[in-house]
Design a protein around this motif. Structure first.
Motif, PDB file in Angstrom:
ATOM      1  N   PHE A  51      36.050  38.586  50.758  1.00 54.66           N
ATOM      2  CA  PHE A  51      35.470  39.976  50.708  1.00 54.66           C
ATOM      3  C   PHE A  51      33.689  40.259  50.666  1.00 54.66           C
ATOM      4  O   PHE A  51      32.824  39.070  49.900  1.00 54.66           O
ATOM      5  N   HIS A 102      32.832  36.814  49.277  1.00 51.96           N
ATOM      6  CA  HIS A 102      33.358  35.972  48.877  1.00 51.96           C
ATOM      7  C   HIS A 102      34.291  35.382  49.121  1.00 51.96           C
ATOM      8  O   HIS A 102      35.461  36.223  49.224  1.00 51.96           O
ATOM      9  N   VAL A 136      37.899  34.447  49.175  1.00 54.62           N
ATOM     10  CA  VAL A 136      39.399  34.198  48.569  1.00 54.62           C
ATOM     11  C   VAL A 136      39.675  33.124  48.467  1.00 54.62           C
ATOM     12  O   VAL A 136      40.663  32.212  47.940  1.00 54.62           O
ATOM     13  N   PRO A 138      43.644  31.391  37.873  1.00 53.79           N
ATOM     14  CA  PRO A 138      42.490  32.534  37.222  1.00 53.79           C
ATOM     15  C   PRO A 138      42.318  33.794  37.196  1.00 53.79           C
ATOM     16  O   PRO A 138      43.425  33.619  38.600  1.00 53.79           O
ATOM     17  N   SER A 139      42.096  34.842  36.803  1.00 57.57           N
ATOM     18  CA  SER A 139      41.612  36.163  36.959  1.00 57.57           C
ATOM     19  C   SER A 139      40.784  35.529  37.572  1.00 57.57           C
ATOM     20  O   SER A 139      40.137  35.144  38.014  1.00 57.57           O
ATOM     21  N   GLY A 140      41.069  36.874  39.522  1.00 60.37           N
ATOM     22  CA  GLY A 140      40.308  36.864  40.216  1.00 60.37           C
ATOM     23  C   GLY A 140      40.159  35.621  41.475  1.00 60.37           C
ATOM     24  O   GLY A 140      39.982  35.369  42.452  1.00 60.37           O
ATOM     25  N   SER A 141      41.468  35.111  40.880  1.00 55.95           N
ATOM     26  CA  SER A 141      41.733  34.185  41.600  1.00 55.95           C
ATOM     27  C   SER A 141      41.954  34.051  43.063  1.00 55.95           C
ATOM     28  O   SER A 141      42.294  33.632  44.187  1.00 55.95           O
ATOM     29  N   GLY A 142      43.233  35.050  43.533  1.00 52.72           N
ATOM     30  CA  GLY A 142      43.204  35.725  44.870  1.00 52.72           C
ATOM     31  C   GLY A 142      44.687  35.917  44.692  1.00 52.72           C
ATOM     32  O   GLY A 142      45.333  35.888  46.038  1.00 52.72           O
ATOM     33  N   LYS A 143      45.511  35.857  43.485  1.00 55.67           N
ATOM     34  CA  LYS A 143      46.725  35.899  44.118  1.00 55.67           C
ATOM     35  C   LYS A 143      47.420  37.072  44.541  1.00 55.67           C
ATOM     36  O   LYS A 143      48.134  37.366  45.273  1.00 55.67           O
ATOM     37  N   SER A 144      46.768  37.920  44.030  1.00 52.32           N
ATOM     38  CA  SER A 144      47.345  39.899  45.015  1.00 52.32           C
ATOM     39  C   SER A 144      47.333  40.246  45.802  1.00 52.32           C
ATOM     40  O   SER A 144      47.318  40.403  46.864  1.00 52.32           O
ATOM     41  N   THR A 145      45.869  39.209  46.835  1.00 49.51           N
ATOM     42  CA  THR A 145      45.760  38.938  48.165  1.00 49.51           C
ATOM     43  C   THR A 145      46.814  38.316  48.938  1.00 49.51           C
ATOM     44  O   THR A 145      46.539  38.602  49.489  1.00 49.51           O
ATOM     45  N   HIS A 147      51.222  35.379  35.194  1.00 47.65           N
ATOM     46  CA  HIS A 147      50.705  34.437  34.177  1.00 47.65           C
ATOM     47  C   HIS A 147      51.203  33.884  32.915  1.00 47.65           C
ATOM     48  O   HIS A 147      50.107  32.860  32.144  1.00 47.65           O
TER      49      HIS A 147
HETATM   50  N1  LIG Z   1      39.100  45.293  48.014  1.00 45.11           N
HETATM   51  C1  LIG Z   1      38.757  44.709  47.785  1.00 45.11           C
HETATM   52  N2  LIG Z   1      37.407  44.931  48.091  1.00 45.11           N
HETATM   53  C2  LIG Z   1      35.996  43.624  47.450  1.00 45.11           C
HETATM   54  N3  LIG Z   1      36.610  42.673  46.584  1.00 45.11           N
HETATM   55  C3  LIG Z   1      37.760  42.096  46.290  1.00 45.11           C
HETATM   56  C4  LIG Z   1      38.779  43.371  46.638  1.00 45.11           C
HETATM   57  N4  LIG Z   1      40.290  43.154  46.480  1.00 45.11           N
HETATM   58  C5  LIG Z   1      40.331  41.474  45.711  1.00 45.11           C
HETATM   59  N5  LIG Z   1      38.897  41.760  45.669  1.00 45.11           N
HETATM   60  C6  LIG Z   1      38.016  40.551  45.132  1.00 45.11           C
HETATM   61  O1  LIG Z   1      39.143  39.263  45.264  1.00 45.11           O
HETATM   62  C7  LIG Z   1      39.497  38.726  44.556  1.00 45.11           C
HETATM   63  C8  LIG Z   1      40.565  38.195  44.033  1.00 45.11           C
HETATM   64  O2  LIG Z   1      41.707  39.420  43.919  1.00 45.11           O
HETATM   65  P1  LIG Z   1      42.822  39.932  43.419  1.00 45.11           P
HETATM   66  O3  LIG Z   1      43.012  41.004  42.612  1.00 45.11           O
HETATM   67  O4  LIG Z   1      43.225  39.271  44.756  1.00 45.11           O
HETATM   68  O5  LIG Z   1      42.762  38.625  42.104  1.00 45.11           O
HETATM   69  P2  LIG Z   1      44.086  38.439  40.877  1.00 45.11           P
HETATM   70  O6  LIG Z   1      44.234  36.016  41.175  1.00 45.11           O
HETATM   71  O7  LIG Z   1      45.383  38.942  42.089  1.00 45.11           O
HETATM   72  O8  LIG Z   1      43.591  38.838  39.907  1.00 45.11           O
HETATM   73  P3  LIG Z   1      44.473  39.073  38.097  1.00 45.11           P
HETATM   74  O9  LIG Z   1      44.871  38.078  37.842  1.00 45.11           O
HETATM   75  O10 LIG Z   1      42.752  39.114  37.731  1.00 45.11           O
HETATM   76  O11 LIG Z   1      44.846  39.766  38.880  1.00 45.11           O
HETATM   77  C9  LIG Z   1      38.414  39.230  43.093  1.00 45.11           C
HETATM   78  O12 LIG Z   1      37.257  38.877  42.882  1.00 45.11           O
HETATM   79  C10 LIG Z   1      38.150  40.831  43.640  1.00 45.11           C
HETATM   80  O13 LIG Z   1      37.431  41.205  42.779  1.00 45.11           O
END
Ligand SMILES: Nc1ncnc2c1ncn2[C@@H]1O[C@H](COP(=O)(O)OP(=O)(O)OP(=O)(O)O)[C@@H](O)[C@H]1O
Length: 226
Positions: A19, A26, A28, A47-54, A205
């Motif tokens: 992103f 950045h 992911v 970890p939070s922000g590691s990209g799991k939801s992505t 988590h």
């Molecule tokens: N649409 C977007 N635009 C910009 N950055 C994004 C977008 N979606 C996700 N990110 C960034 O990508 C990274 C991964 O986000 P993601 O939500 O996949 O993490 P996560 O592991 O699911 O986090 P959490 O455990 O906190 O839910 C984060 O740094 C987030 O800020």
């Protein structure tokens, strides 16, 4: 859609996704390879922000990868657009998010019927079985807004499994529940998914929730480690 017994349900090859954050890019997901077999259950931690939801969003077609290949049931999804993704999701995918995304003007039964009706199906014995196992039979006519968080969670699970999907994507499905309720919901989720032959990819988590899955992947610095 082509299918065989040996065929993987989900196959990601060299998937990358990043992103733009201001003027910085950045990364992911970094050249990820992974396979989920039919009926396999996998916990995804990290970890939070590691990209799991992505990663979940890419497998569900809610986001597109920057590069790499995604195959679902042997079909190459790279060139799919909305009609193909919508059709795949309706037929083969169930989704449970932490915020249940139920249709609040509707009652429990109509929420569960909704994905079925999109497939031209009616209420059936499997729906009754889901309600009974999830202990929500008595709530069938109740509007969603009159349910507790735990009850809504059960409705979300019933709705996600009503069409016996090949794959359930779950993002923190027990995140709103206390430890005892979370344990109960995880046991039910696994039993019902096994009954339906549904594979699960679950972001969590929680170590105790992850322990219910057959496999556990840890996502860190763009890569999955088992
Ligand atoms: N649409 C977007 N635009 C910009 N950055 C994004 C977008 N979606 C996700 N990110 C960034 O990508 C990274 C991964 O986000 P993601 O939500 O996949 O993490 P996560 O592991 O699911 O986090 P959490 O455990 O906190 O839910 C984060 O740094 C987030 O800020």
């Amino acid at each position: 859609m082509p299918q065989s017994h040996q065929q993987s349900l989900v196959q990601l090859s060299q998937i990358s996704k990043g992103f733009n954050d201001g003027d910085q890019y950045h990364l992911v997901l970094d050249c990820l390879d992974l396979i989920i077999q039919q009926a396999e259950t996998v916990a995804l931690t990290g970890p939070s922000g590691s990209g799991k939801s992505t990663l979940l969003n890419i497998i569900g077609g809610f986001e597109y990868p920057d590069t790499g290949e995604l195959q679902l049931q042997g079909a190459d999804c790279r060139k799919w657009h909305d009609p193909q993704w919508s059709r795949f999701r309706r037929q083969h995918l169930g989704v449970v998010f932490q915020q249940f995304n139920l249709l609040t003007p509707l009652n429990v039964r109509d929420n569960i019927l909704f994905p079925l009706s999109l497939l031209g199906q009616k209420w059936n014995d499997w729906c009754d079985y889901l309600l009974q196992k999830l202990a929500i039979t008595e709530l069938a006519q109740r509007p969603i807004e009159q349910l507790s968080g735990g009850q809504q969670q059960r409705v979300a699970i019933a709705r996600a499994l009503a069409h016996r999907p090949a794959l359930l994507l779950a993002d923190e499905p027990t995140g709103n529940l206390d430890a005892e309720a979370a344990e109960e919901v995880m046991q039910l989720l696994c039993k019902l998914a096994a009954d339906a032959g549904t594979a699960i990819l679950m972001v969590t988590h929680s170590d105790s929730a992850a322990a219910h899955m057959q496999r556990r992947w840890h996502l860190q610095q763009g890569k999955v480690h088992e």
